[in-house]
Design a protein around this motif. Structure first.
Motif, PDB file in Angstrom:
ATOM      1  N   ASP A  88       0.839  -1.196   0.000  1.00 44.16           N
ATOM      2  CA  ASP A  88       0.000   0.000   0.000  1.00 44.16           C
ATOM      3  C   ASP A  88       0.874   1.246   0.000  1.00 44.16           C
ATOM      4  N   ILE A  89       0.353   2.301  -0.595  1.00 46.08           N
ATOM      5  CA  ILE A  89       0.992   3.613  -0.525  1.00 46.08           C
ATOM      6  C   ILE A  89       0.149   4.434   0.436  1.00 46.08           C
ATOM      7  N   ILE A 113       5.670   3.774   1.298  1.00 42.89           N
ATOM      8  CA  ILE A 113       5.253   2.444   0.875  1.00 42.89           C
ATOM      9  C   ILE A 113       5.330   1.512   2.081  1.00 42.89           C
ATOM     10  N   VAL A 114       4.302   0.694   2.252  1.00 41.11           N
ATOM     11  CA  VAL A 114       4.298  -0.298   3.323  1.00 41.11           C
ATOM     12  C   VAL A 114       5.082  -1.518   2.837  1.00 41.11           C
ATOM     13  N   LYS A 115       6.091  -1.913   3.624  1.00 43.34           N
ATOM     14  CA  LYS A 115       6.955  -3.031   3.247  1.00 43.34           C
ATOM     15  C   LYS A 115       7.102  -4.011   4.404  1.00 43.34           C
ATOM     16  N   ILE A 143      -4.393   5.474   3.556  1.00 38.45           N
ATOM     17  CA  ILE A 143      -4.103   4.764   2.307  1.00 38.45           C
ATOM     18  C   ILE A 143      -4.576   5.609   1.132  1.00 38.45           C
ATOM     19  N   ILE A 144      -3.678   5.797   0.147  1.00 34.40           N
ATOM     20  CA  ILE A 144      -4.041   6.554  -1.046  1.00 34.40           C
ATOM     21  C   ILE A 144      -3.935   5.705  -2.317  1.00 34.40           C
ATOM     22  N   ASP A 149      -1.598  -0.736  -8.572  1.00 35.12           N
ATOM     23  CA  ASP A 149      -2.670  -0.018  -9.267  1.00 35.12           C
ATOM     24  C   ASP A 149      -2.346   1.451  -9.487  1.00 35.12           C
ATOM     25  N   ASN A 150      -1.440   2.010  -8.689  1.00 34.48           N
ATOM     26  CA  ASN A 150      -1.174   3.448  -8.729  1.00 34.48           C
ATOM     27  C   ASN A 150       0.319   3.764  -8.790  1.00 34.48           C
TER      28      ASN A 150
END
Length: 160
Positions: A88-89, A113-115, A143-144, A149-150
């Protein structure tokens, strides 16, 4: 008597322990939509499948997903209550020197960024590359999008 005391102490110790929900997501190979559930990987890790929860026909009704898009649920939610997954960003408000977060609509934010690495989730700021453990940001992120996807969110002006 001793057994009862030991058992009671053990029960009290485990009361404070809560397990996070184990959940994965991945993009279907047939239509590109996200599917959520249990992860099953092929031995060579070239293949990945998601079995949706409640699916009793696991061997016959698995969903083929792109292994590169598989991400695990972090156990945390963003400020709107949405589950946060690896990949997720998120918008993260700037942190003051004492590591206190604040959030309001006017808060200056940075994309991250979630890592996941070495047994822990963290956020990596896109522009600076700085990293913070995810629990430090619990409830302060928004979350954006996600890196699949983005991808456009990985470039350009970093402010939210």
């Amino acid at each position: 008597m001793i057994l009862t005391i030991a058992r009671t102490a053990a029960q009290k110790w485990t009361e404070g322990i809560t397990m996070r929900e184990i959940l994965f997501r991945g993009k279907r190979t047939d239509n590109g939509e996200w599917v959520y559930g249990n992860l099953v990987r092929g031995c060579d890790e070239k293949y990945a499948y998601i079995v949706e929860f409640g699916n009793r026909e696991m061997c016959r009704n698995y969903v083929d997903v792109n292994p590169e898009t598989v991400g695990q649920y972090t156990g945390l939610k963003d400020k709107n209550g949405t589950k946060i997954f690896e990949g997720d960003i998120v918008l993260v408000p700037y942190i003051d020197p004492v590591f206190k977060c604040t959030w309001n609509d006017a808060s200056p934010c940075e994309r991250a960024i979630v890592k996941y690495c070495n047994g822990m989730f963290y956020v990596e700021y896109i522009e600076s590359g700085d990293k913070f453990t995810l629990p430090a940001m619990d409830g302060y992120m928004k979350i954006i999008g996600n890196i699949y996807d983005n991808p456009e969110l990985l470039e350009g002006d970093n402010n939210g």
